[in-house]
Design a protein around this motif. Structure first.
Motif, PDB file in Angstrom:
ATOM      1  N   GLY A 181       0.827  -1.206   0.000  1.00 49.87           N
ATOM      2  CA  GLY A 181       0.000   0.000   0.000  1.00 49.87           C
ATOM      3  C   GLY A 181       0.852   1.243   0.000  1.00 49.87           C
ATOM      4  N   THR A 182       0.178   2.368  -0.254  1.00 56.70           N
ATOM      5  CA  THR A 182       0.818   3.682  -0.277  1.00 56.70           C
ATOM      6  C   THR A 182       0.125   4.578   0.730  1.00 56.70           C
ATOM      7  N   SER A 183       0.909   5.305   1.504  1.00 54.86           N
ATOM      8  CA  SER A 183       0.353   6.198   2.507  1.00 54.86           C
ATOM      9  C   SER A 183      -0.111   7.496   1.866  1.00 54.86           C
ATOM     10  N   ARG A 184      -1.228   8.038   2.354  1.00 58.43           N
ATOM     11  CA  ARG A 184      -1.704   9.335   1.889  1.00 58.43           C
ATOM     12  C   ARG A 184      -1.085  10.479   2.683  1.00 58.43           C
ATOM     13  N   ALA A 185      -0.329  10.162   3.724  1.00 59.20           N
ATOM     14  CA  ALA A 185       0.381  11.177   4.510  1.00 59.20           C
ATOM     15  C   ALA A 185       1.843  11.211   4.079  1.00 59.20           C
ATOM     16  N   LEU A 186       2.396  12.405   3.957  1.00 58.64           N
ATOM     17  CA  LEU A 186       3.774  12.573   3.509  1.00 58.64           C
ATOM     18  C   LEU A 186       4.738  12.477   4.680  1.00 58.64           C
ATOM     19  N   ARG A 187       5.891  11.901   4.404  1.00 56.88           N
ATOM     20  CA  ARG A 187       6.991  11.859   5.365  1.00 56.88           C
ATOM     21  C   ARG A 187       8.229  12.413   4.651  1.00 56.88           C
ATOM     22  N   GLN A 188       8.757  13.511   5.170  1.00 57.79           N
ATOM     23  CA  GLN A 188       9.903  14.173   4.541  1.00 57.79           C
ATOM     24  C   GLN A 188       9.587  14.516   3.086  1.00 57.79           C
ATOM     25  N   HIS A 189       8.379  15.038   2.864  1.00 58.50           N
ATOM     26  CA  HIS A 189       7.909  15.465   1.539  1.00 58.50           C
ATOM     27  C   HIS A 189       7.844  14.307   0.546  1.00 58.50           C
ATOM     28  N   ALA A 190       7.658  13.108   1.023  1.00 56.64           N
ATOM     29  CA  ALA A 190       7.576  11.938   0.148  1.00 56.64           C
ATOM     30  C   ALA A 190       6.475  11.009   0.649  1.00 56.64           C
ATOM     31  N   SER A 191       5.912  10.244  -0.285  1.00 57.46           N
ATOM     32  CA  SER A 191       4.905   9.253   0.061  1.00 57.46           C
ATOM     33  C   SER A 191       5.587   7.979   0.537  1.00 57.46           C
ATOM     34  N   VAL A 192       4.999   7.332   1.527  1.00 57.87           N
ATOM     35  CA  VAL A 192       5.527   6.088   2.073  1.00 57.87           C
ATOM     36  C   VAL A 192       4.869   4.919   1.333  1.00 57.87           C
ATOM     37  N   VAL A 193       5.685   4.059   0.762  1.00 59.67           N
ATOM     38  CA  VAL A 193       5.203   2.889   0.022  1.00 59.67           C
ATOM     39  C   VAL A 193       5.772   1.644   0.698  1.00 59.67           C
TER      40      VAL A 193
END
Length: 566
Positions: free
Chosen positions: A459-471
């Motif tokens: 899955g892919t997160s809809r919240a950004l971490r360090q200006h990036a999406s978490v996959v």
């Protein structure tokens, strides 16, 4: 007398000086012409591009590559697959040299074949026929011997260049100096001291230059000549045109392999930076609720890397009890013991009476039950907050982190152990590019040993971490040696498909100027560098979008070793 009457002194002086400079320029021009002639780089002076220490023959067909090297009256034959460059060691080989009868070649332990030469070393070009019968098919290869090139001695070339360049220049300087000496005598007879002095200085300069060059020429002639760069050798080397010569024995030593470029249509990949993490459903942490002092079990404290099962006792914690709580517990125990003493006295008085029937037996039984309850309450209060807290494993796996030591005082909720199952791992990556929320076509990563790891999209997160999406990706079959927290490059195939030649990633290397190149196997013992433009496909393959044509043989193993040959 006639000259003095026809030409004024000033005009005669100017004419003499101009004649001297014209003479010097003439001789300098002649010397430069001779010098250029001595360093001619025409085709007639070039040596052979590939010069071997032994006569050899090289033939190639759609099935096989054959290289024969003639040494000590025997012909060593190396047979390789024409596409993969894999040695062929199960062939039956017959060799026909010129008009002689066919010769059966015998197989050696190193996989090569040996055939005796009946008439000795051929003096010129002789036709050779190879008849091969092997599992890949039967084939007939015909070619001619490449005679051994003779290298010109380096000392002779050095002496010839010196004779044609330095001696001509010395002669020009000497003649120019002589012209200025004559001009000096002319001005001195005319009484022109300034012009005579200038002529003397210029003449001395030419004489000194001629002497210096003559001395340098004699010194260079006595020094040893530099080695010839075209010395005969079968060692691998980089040739003048940028290609690499590698003899077949060297290719077998380096385990060189090739593959034919075939076009494919495939989705390109996006590179993500990720790290290995434990499966949240197959990992756990061990914490203490109350805190206290660590007490090891009978088998000691478990260490990292130890395999544990769910419910296994790891350690015990002796809780810390404050003084106020100790006082309260002691008071409660004393109160219970007082009640126990009263109940025991009543029980001692009623038992004799009950035996004589003066009181009912039920009263005795009630007192006994009350006494047992008081004893149980006393034990409970005594052990309240003073018993050991047992910490057990919550899941199966191995201990990946242990932060305890015997006697250590722990605070509540400190992480003491981390347990993970190495057979169930995930990869968490950061995607700075938009890859969408849908499942990608494929995702791969590269293990430390070079093995390709297949990933399954989670899955892919809809919240950004360090200006990036978490996959997040799951690893269905984690390879051995993969550690939690290890960084990985994740290749996610997404986007529109593209067409190109798919080659292994290790087939592309960097040249001296930093561009991407592949090495083409253009001849049995020749490799040519080719600049290419590549697009990543997955962790093990790339697409060559430009630079290589279909059907060309690309080096896919041993590329780094060939690229380092100089």
């Amino acid at each position: 007398m006639f000259m003095n009457q026809c030409c004024p002194k000033g005009r005669l002086a100017a004419l003499g000086l101009a004649a001297a400079f014209w003479l010097a320029s003439l001789f300098l021009g002649v010397s430069c012409a001779f010098a250029h002639e001595g360093h001619d780089h025409g085709d007639a002076e070039k040596t052979a591009v590939v010069s071997s220490a032994y006569p050899r023959i090289a033939a190639r067909s759609e099935l096989y590559e054959v290289v024969g090297i003639l040494k000590d009256g025997k012909l060593s034959v190396f047979i390789h697959d024409a596409v993969t460059n894999e040695p062929v060691s199960d062939a039956a080989l017959q060799v026909t040299i010129g008009d002689s009868a066919p010769i059966e070649a015998s197989s050696r332990e190193d996989g090569a074949y040996t055939a005796p030469i009946p008439n000795g070393t051929p003096s010129g070009s002789v036709e050779v026929i190879f008849s091969i019968s092997a599992g890949r098919g039967n084939d007939l290869l015909v070619d001619s011997f490449i005679p051994r090139a003779e290298a010109r001695p380096a000392a002779q070339k050095h002496e010839t260049g010196w004779l044609l360049s330095n001696r001509a220049t010395i002669a020009a300087f000497a003649l120019a100096g002589l012209g200025f000496v004559l001009l000096f005598a002319f001005w001195r007879r005319r009484g022109r001291s300034m012009a005579a002095a200038m002529s003397a200085v210029v003449a001395g300069a030419f004489v000194i230059l001629a002497a210096i060059m003559f001395g340098e020429g004699r010194t260079d002639a006595t020094q040893p000549s530099p080695p010839d760069v075209h010395a005969l050798s079968d060692a691998p080397r980089r040739l003048q045109d940028g290609t690499v010569f590698a003899a077949k024995p060297t290719q077998r030593l380096l385990d060189v392999r090739t593959a034919a470029a075939a076009p494919q249509t495939i989705h390109p990949a996006v590179t993500l930076i990720g790290r290995v993490m434990a499966d949240p459903n197959r990992s756990s942490i061990v914490q203490s609720i109350y805190g206290g002092r660590v007490v090891p079990g009978d088998d000691g404290i478990p260490r990292i890397g130890q395999t544990v099962r769910k419910g296994d006792l790891l350690i015990r914690i002796e809780p810390h009890l404050p003084i106020a709580d100790r006082t309260t517990i002691l008071e409660k125990v004393g109160e219970i013991e007082q009640l126990m003493a009263v109940t025991e006295n009543r029980l001692r008085r009623l038992r004799p009476l009950a035996d004589r029937g003066a009181v009912p037996q039920g009263q005795v039984n009630d007192l006994e039950s009350e006494l047992e309850g008081l004893r149980a309450r006393r034990e409970t209060v005594r052990n309240s907050r003073t018993g050991f807290e047992e910490l057990r494993a919550s899941t199966d796996g191995i201990i990946t982190s242990a932060k305890v030591a015997p006697g250590q005082v722990m605070q509540p909720q400190d992480v003491l152990f981390q347990i993970a199952d190495p057979r169930s791992l995930w990869v968490e990556a950061l995607a700075y590019d938009e890859i969408g929320l849908k499942q990608p076509e494929a995702a791969t990563a590269m293990a430390p040993n070079g093995q390709q790891i297949a990933l399954s999209f989670v899955g892919t997160s809809r919240a950004l971490r360090q200006h990036a999406s978490v996959v997040q990706f799951a690893i269905p079959e984690p390879p051995a040696g993969l550690n939690i927290g290890q960084p990985l490059n994740v290749m996610v195939q997404t986007g529109a498909p593209v067409s190109g030649l798919v080659v292994p990633r290790n087939a592309v290397v960097r040249s001296g100027n930093g561009e991407n190149i592949v090495w083409l196997h253009t001849a049995p013992e020749r490799f040519e560098p080719r600049p290419v433009r590549v697009v990543p496909v997955d962790a093990a393959r790339v697409i060559v979008a430009a630079g290589v044509n279909e059907g060309e043989h690309i080096l896919v193993r041993g590329t780094d070793l060939i690229n380092q040959i100089r």
